[in-house]
Design a protein around this motif. Structure first.
Motif, PDB file in Angstrom:
ATOM      1  N   ARG A  13       0.837  -1.207   0.000  1.00 32.83           N
ATOM      2  CA  ARG A  13       0.000   0.000   0.000  1.00 32.83           C
ATOM      3  C   ARG A  13       0.871   1.256   0.000  1.00 32.83           C
ATOM      4  O   ARG A  13       0.580   2.222  -0.706  1.00 32.83           O
ATOM      5  CB  ARG A  13      -0.908  -0.031   1.222  1.00 32.83           C
ATOM      6  CG  ARG A  13      -1.852   1.120   1.259  1.00 32.83           C
ATOM      7  CD  ARG A  13      -2.782   1.034   2.427  1.00 32.83           C
ATOM      8  NE  ARG A  13      -3.605   2.226   2.436  1.00 32.83           N
ATOM      9  CZ  ARG A  13      -4.741   2.340   3.038  1.00 32.83           C
ATOM     10  NH1 ARG A  13      -5.225   1.318   3.700  1.00 32.83           N
ATOM     11  NH2 ARG A  13      -5.415   3.453   2.998  1.00 32.83           N
ATOM     12  N   GLU A  15       3.868   1.543  -1.228  1.00 36.86           N
ATOM     13  CA  GLU A  15       4.492   1.686  -2.548  1.00 36.86           C
ATOM     14  C   GLU A  15       3.499   2.233  -3.573  1.00 36.86           C
ATOM     15  O   GLU A  15       3.842   3.082  -4.390  1.00 36.86           O
ATOM     16  CB  GLU A  15       5.051   0.336  -3.026  1.00 36.86           C
ATOM     17  CG  GLU A  15       6.250  -0.141  -2.231  1.00 36.86           C
ATOM     18  CD  GLU A  15       6.637  -1.583  -2.546  1.00 36.86           C
ATOM     19  OE1 GLU A  15       7.798  -1.932  -2.273  1.00 36.86           O
ATOM     20  OE2 GLU A  15       5.785  -2.348  -3.060  1.00 36.86           O
ATOM     21  N   ARG A  16       2.256   1.751  -3.516  1.00 38.61           N
ATOM     22  CA  ARG A  16       1.223   2.266  -4.422  1.00 38.61           C
ATOM     23  C   ARG A  16       0.962   3.746  -4.165  1.00 38.61           C
ATOM     24  O   ARG A  16       0.812   4.540  -5.089  1.00 38.61           O
ATOM     25  CB  ARG A  16      -0.071   1.467  -4.270  1.00 38.61           C
ATOM     26  CG  ARG A  16      -0.019   0.075  -4.858  1.00 38.61           C
ATOM     27  CD  ARG A  16      -1.410  -0.544  -4.978  1.00 38.61           C
ATOM     28  NE  ARG A  16      -2.276  -0.305  -3.833  1.00 38.61           N
ATOM     29  CZ  ARG A  16      -2.579  -1.190  -2.897  1.00 38.61           C
ATOM     30  NH1 ARG A  16      -2.077  -2.403  -2.946  1.00 38.61           N
ATOM     31  NH2 ARG A  16      -3.384  -0.871  -1.910  1.00 38.61           N
ATOM     32  N   LYS A  17       0.907   4.115  -2.878  1.00 39.98           N
ATOM     33  CA  LYS A  17       0.676   5.505  -2.514  1.00 39.98           C
ATOM     34  C   LYS A  17       1.819   6.384  -3.012  1.00 39.98           C
ATOM     35  O   LYS A  17       1.592   7.462  -3.574  1.00 39.98           O
ATOM     36  CB  LYS A  17       0.536   5.640  -0.994  1.00 39.98           C
ATOM     37  CG  LYS A  17       0.250   7.048  -0.542  1.00 39.98           C
ATOM     38  CD  LYS A  17       0.079   7.118   0.966  1.00 39.98           C
ATOM     39  CE  LYS A  17      -0.166   8.548   1.412  1.00 39.98           C
ATOM     40  NZ  LYS A  17      -0.326   8.644   2.855  1.00 39.98           N
TER      41      LYS A  17
END
Length: 99
Positions: A13, A15-17
């Motif tokens: 999460r 890394e996605r953010k």
């Protein structure tokens, strides 16, 4: 080499953010560059508009005064424009049907 080594883990999460925030920052930079380009490209039009603004306002005021004093002529012209528009739409529809 086992089967588990080739499995790619989905990003966390955090890394996605981080990726989304980086993409947003890049979009902001792109918008700033594009808005600057637009301002530079439209500056000649803006300067010409400023020189034409006063005469256009004067012409519009005179036209509004004439329409206010003699509304019958404006109404007749409006009816003719509306009739022409309706005829144009009807012809456009007929050409669509015919083809």
């Amino acid at each position: 080499m086992s089967r588990h080594d080739s499995v790619v883990k989905p990003p966390t999460r955090a890394e996605r953010k981080a990726a989304l925030l980086a993409e947003l920052e890049q979009q902001r930079i792109d918008m700033l560059i594009d808005s600057d380009t637009l301002l530079r490209a439209s500056s000649p039009l803006d300067s010409q508009w400023k020189s034409l603004k006063l005469p256009l306002y004067a012409i519009g005021g005179v036209a509004a005064l004439r329409i206010a004093r003699h509304p019958g002529g404006a109404m007749a012209a409006g009816r003719k424009v509306l009739a022409g528009y309706m005829l144009f739409r009807k012809l456009k529809l007929l050409t669509k049907v015919a083809t």
